[in-house]
Enzyme design. Structure first.
Site, PDB file in Angstrom:
ATOM      1  N   HIS A  29       0.839  -1.212   0.000  1.00  0.00           N
ATOM      2  CA  HIS A  29       0.000   0.000   0.000  1.00  0.00           C
ATOM      3  C   HIS A  29       0.870   1.257   0.000  1.00  0.00           C
ATOM      4  O   HIS A  29       0.694   2.156  -0.830  1.00  0.00           O
ATOM      5  CB  HIS A  29      -0.903  -0.013   1.236  1.00  0.00           C
ATOM      6  CG  HIS A  29      -1.790   1.181   1.358  1.00  0.00           C
ATOM      7  ND1 HIS A  29      -3.082   1.193   0.894  1.00  0.00           N
ATOM      8  CD2 HIS A  29      -1.567   2.425   1.885  1.00  0.00           C
ATOM      9  CE1 HIS A  29      -3.616   2.384   1.121  1.00  0.00           C
ATOM     10  NE2 HIS A  29      -2.714   3.145   1.730  1.00  0.00           N
ATOM     11  N   GLU A  30       1.808   1.310   0.916  1.00  0.00           N
ATOM     12  CA  GLU A  30       2.660   2.493   1.017  1.00  0.00           C
ATOM     13  C   GLU A  30       3.613   2.606  -0.175  1.00  0.00           C
ATOM     14  O   GLU A  30       3.966   3.703  -0.594  1.00  0.00           O
ATOM     15  CB  GLU A  30       3.456   2.463   2.330  1.00  0.00           C
ATOM     16  CG  GLU A  30       2.594   2.497   3.582  1.00  0.00           C
ATOM     17  CD  GLU A  30       1.662   3.694   3.636  1.00  0.00           C
ATOM     18  OE1 GLU A  30       2.023   4.762   3.092  1.00  0.00           O
ATOM     19  OE2 GLU A  30       0.572   3.572   4.214  1.00  0.00           O
ATOM     20  N   HIS A  33       1.881   4.579  -2.846  1.00  0.00           N
ATOM     21  CA  HIS A  33       2.007   6.028  -2.607  1.00  0.00           C
ATOM     22  C   HIS A  33       3.411   6.514  -2.975  1.00  0.00           C
ATOM     23  O   HIS A  33       3.576   7.538  -3.644  1.00  0.00           O
ATOM     24  CB  HIS A  33       1.773   6.332  -1.118  1.00  0.00           C
ATOM     25  CG  HIS A  33       0.358   6.158  -0.666  1.00  0.00           C
ATOM     26  ND1 HIS A  33      -0.724   6.672  -1.345  1.00  0.00           N
ATOM     27  CD2 HIS A  33      -0.148   5.542   0.437  1.00  0.00           C
ATOM     28  CE1 HIS A  33      -1.833   6.377  -0.689  1.00  0.00           C
ATOM     29  NE2 HIS A  33      -1.518   5.681   0.380  1.00  0.00           N
TER      30      HIS A  33
END
Length: 380
Positions: A29-30, A33
């Site tokens: 997920h990170e 980003h």
């Protein structure tokens, strides 16, 4: 006391398995980003797995601090102009040379892309895992055949007979028995139209699933729809079908989408009180399920990771300030209004979102503790 000793003996297994799964999903997920932020020219100060004091870390060639922290229940990417881990800006404190890499100096489209990249990365992880399993193992299919009909059930009243094949429900094609269970299970009390093949004829039957209330292995109450159709469980009825890579990917996308619709249906049922909210669980429940799934083998474990990843992506897109969906909501407001929401409005939204998130965390952890207590005293 047997449960207490069992819980104490398995706590390390539960915890380690769960943290490994959560760390992988949060990292992806990170990473979403992070990669899109770098692509958009945003300066990333910190990439953190976990919160709190750092266990260890290092700097990459771009000056980003990669760190692992002591509280492994999440993570974040921090940009050069973030005042905190929730991406609220501190651009005013930047030196002129640093402002080019500020997140909040980018266009609203670039900021939205960076924020959306996290959930999208979770969806992609789910699709990749499902696709890999489908391509290597194949897909196991139990045809939607009616083996037997329970007496006095909605299926008997509707006219189902042994040997029927269910082709569709409310226009949705049914390829396997799991499709039937999924739709019927989430439609308790709702009339469904079944398209059925009986011999050489195709007929239509209407049935309304009964509401069946049960407790799962962890003491949580859940409700599901049942119509009284029994499936054939003999091994010769189960087919393993090898699929091409494009078919495997298409099925991976379909399974990920199915996860999301299943979660939406569950949330809808909890809000409308068709399902009990006590089935919602927190870290303890997740750890227990992860450990149980791990015992079943690699394939079920990979499917469980894909399921968690898809749902984390979905939950992060909810329009709640603090979550990615909340930021996207503010960016949509900015794009329509042609200027950003006031700092006061954003801070108020952040506070409300944080309060809602904390309330949810307290609630699911309370459910976990309550279910552990029920098993301790023998009532769950």
């Amino acid at each position: 006391m047997e449960f207490l000793s069992s819980l104490a003996g398995g706590i390390w297994q539960y915890g380690i398995m769960f943290l490994l799964v959560l760390t992988l999903v949060v990292f992806i997920h990170e990473l979403g980003h992070f990669l899109v932020a770098r692509w958009c020219g945003v300066t990333v100060k910190t990439f953190s797995i976990g919160f709190g004091p750092e266990i260890f870390g290092f700097f990459d060639k771009h000056g980003t601090r990669w760190r692992f922290a002591w509280i492994p229940l999440g993570g974040y990417v921090k940009f050069i102009d973030d005042e905190n881990a929730s991406s609220f800006g501190g651009e005013k404190q930047l030196k002129p040379a640093e402002r080019a890499g500020a997140f909040h100096s980018k266009s609203v489209g670039a900021r939205a892309a960076v924020v959306a990249a996290g959930p999208i990365a979770n969806f992609l992880l789910a699709i990749v895992l499902y696709s890999a399993i489908n391509a290597t193992v194949g897909i196991r299919i139990l045809p939607p055949l009616v083996d037997a009909v329970v007496a006095n059930s909605p299926a008997e009243r509707a006219g189902f007979k042994s040997g029927d094949t269910i082709l569709a429900i409310d226009g949705t094609k049914i390829d396997k028995f799991d499709d039937l269970q999924r739709i019927v299970g989430s439609s308790a009390g709702e009339e469904l139209k079944f398209t059925v093949q009986r011999g050489s004829d195709t007929i239509t039957l209407n049935a309304t699933p009964n509401v069946d209330e049960q407790k799962d292995a962890m003491g949580r109450t859940f409700r599901r729809g049942l119509i009284g159709i029994q499936r054939a469980i003999s091994p010769d009825k189960v087919k393993t079908v090898q699929v091409s890579l494009p078919e495997a990917v298409a099925l991976g996308v379909s399974e990920t989408y199915g996860n999301l619709t299943q979660t939406l249906a569950g949330l809808r049922d909890i809000v409308t009180r068709r399902q009990s909210a006590e089935q919602m669980g927190g870290p303890i429940m997740m750890a227990e399920v992860t450990a149980k799934v791990a015992e079943l083998g690699i394939e079920p474990m990979l499917r469980w990771i894909a399921f968690i990843s898809a749902n984390i992506g979905f939950l992060n897109l909810l329009p709640v300030p603090v979550l990615d969906g909340g930021h996207l909501m503010f960016y949509a407001f900015e794009a329509i209004r042609r200027k950003p929401a006031s700092e006061r409005l954003q801070q108020m939204g952040f506070q409300v979102g944080l309060a809602l998130l904390m309330m949810l965390m307290v609630f699911v952890n309370f459910n976990d503790i309550l279910n552990v207590w029920r098993r301790l005293v023998g009532t769950g």
